[in-house]
Motif scaffolding. Sequence first.
Motif, PDB file in Angstrom:
ATOM      1  N   ASP A   1      64.596  18.563  34.086  1.00 16.78           N
ATOM      2  CA  ASP A   1      63.703  19.126  33.077  1.00 16.78           C
ATOM      3  C   ASP A   1      62.664  20.086  33.650  1.00 16.78           C
ATOM      4  N   THR A   2      62.746  20.376  34.944  1.00 19.59           N
ATOM      5  CA  THR A   2      61.883  21.376  35.568  1.00 19.59           C
ATOM      6  C   THR A   2      62.638  22.690  35.642  1.00 19.59           C
ATOM      7  N   SER A   3      62.018  23.763  35.192  1.00 21.24           N
ATOM      8  CA  SER A   3      62.634  25.084  35.295  1.00 21.24           C
ATOM      9  C   SER A   3      62.136  25.773  36.560  1.00 21.24           C
ATOM     10  N   GLY A   4      62.786  26.898  36.901  1.00 20.31           N
ATOM     11  CA  GLY A   4      62.267  27.706  37.994  1.00 20.31           C
ATOM     12  C   GLY A   4      63.232  28.016  39.116  1.00 20.31           C
TER      13      GLY A   4
ATOM     14  N   LEU B   1      59.558  19.355  29.534  1.00 20.47           N
ATOM     15  CA  LEU B   1      58.622  19.018  30.598  1.00 20.47           C
ATOM     16  C   LEU B   1      57.791  20.246  30.950  1.00 20.47           C
ATOM     17  N   GLY B   2      56.486  20.087  31.052  1.00 21.16           N
ATOM     18  CA  GLY B   2      55.615  21.215  31.345  1.00 21.16           C
ATOM     19  C   GLY B   2      55.514  21.528  32.820  1.00 21.16           C
ATOM     20  N   LEU B   3      56.627  21.818  33.460  1.00 21.08           N
ATOM     21  CA  LEU B   3      56.648  22.058  34.901  1.00 21.08           C
ATOM     22  C   LEU B   3      57.648  23.163  35.223  1.00 21.08           C
TER      23      LEU B   3
ATOM     24  N   TYR C   1      54.195  25.816  41.947  1.00 24.21           N
ATOM     25  CA  TYR C   1      54.573  25.391  40.604  1.00 24.21           C
ATOM     26  C   TYR C   1      53.439  25.689  39.632  1.00 24.21           C
ATOM     27  N   VAL C   2      53.770  25.894  38.382  1.00 25.42           N
ATOM     28  CA  VAL C   2      52.775  25.934  37.327  1.00 25.42           C
ATOM     29  C   VAL C   2      53.073  24.748  36.414  1.00 25.42           C
ATOM     30  N   ALA C   3      52.015  24.031  36.033  1.00 23.70           N
ATOM     31  CA  ALA C   3      52.191  22.812  35.234  1.00 23.70           C
ATOM     32  C   ALA C   3      51.204  22.791  34.084  1.00 23.70           C
ATOM     33  N   VAL C   4      51.676  22.312  32.945  1.00 26.09           N
ATOM     34  CA  VAL C   4      50.801  22.021  31.817  1.00 26.09           C
ATOM     35  C   VAL C   4      50.593  20.516  31.803  1.00 26.09           C
ATOM     36  N   VAL C   5      49.336  20.096  31.915  1.00 23.66           N
ATOM     37  CA  VAL C   5      49.034  18.665  31.956  1.00 23.66           C
ATOM     38  C   VAL C   5      48.098  18.292  30.811  1.00 23.66           C
TER      39      VAL C   5
END
Length: 312
Positions: free
Chosen positions: A147-150, A271-273, A177-181
């Motif tokens: 569920d992690t893109s990139g 997933l925000g990652l 990484y950029v993450a939305v938490v």
Amino acid sequence: MIKTKRDMRQKGNAPKPDIEFVVTEPSGLLDFLLLKLSNKSRNHVKALLTHRQVSVDGIVITQYDTVIREGQRVKISRTAGPVIKQKNSLDILYEDNDLIVINKPAGLLSIASDKENEHTAYRLLTDYVKTRDPENRIFAVHRLDRDTSGILMVAKNERMKLALQDNWSDLVTERGYVAVVEGKLQEKSGRIQSWLKETKTLMMYSSPTAGDGLEAITNYQVINESSEYSLLDIRLETGRKNQIRVHMKDIGHNVTGDKKYGARTNPLGRLGLHAYKLAFKHPFTDKIMCFETKAPRSFTALFKDGNTRKGR
């Protein structure tokens, strides 16, 4: 034979042929092109790469610091090449004789699991290289969570695979990484260190005791925030399984959409990652290669209202 003005015009409008050069000594691709196209500006030559008009031994190259070797053929097309996309929106960002770098979408496994063997980045890329030669193969050198893109990189030969796998921690200079938490962080930057262990149910968790598991170190910086969420720039010093997800849980700010580790919200429907940066030293040339992608628009869109501000 008398040539009319129309004949002259038609000949003048004929498309110019492609240009091809044979490499006589090792060089960086940009330096080679600047030498061969000495009448063109540096920006013009870079534009040829950006527009996918340069190929090496039949493979389109866009990375200017690609190392080319004696005997290889560099071709410059007069027309822009198409952007290559695999099915399932699997974008190929870079390719040469040793590597393929892709922008993996969320929801796609890197490699096969016990439950899924077909719908993986590995299978899609294997199919892709075999269209050129049925004997071609790829080799996984690292992975991203489903569920992690990139940015995900694979090797195209066993020599590169072994060189990367055997020296991964020494060769990789940066993983971003950029993450939305969830929530607003009181500390706008920080360094999280723990020792990760795995339960029988395949859940990772942190131990504060040195040596009790695999050391994991995560650095973060808040780059935007709202009343509900924070956008983080994350740099890894180690690359453990689920490391970012566990560390965000440890500080009370779960990655959004991370139901596995207790997230309460899912504003992105995923997933925000996102792995936006990978830099490493080429094992054979010692040159630093760096690949970057932008954060998904859905990530930044959460922070466009009047309640947001830039993090410190």
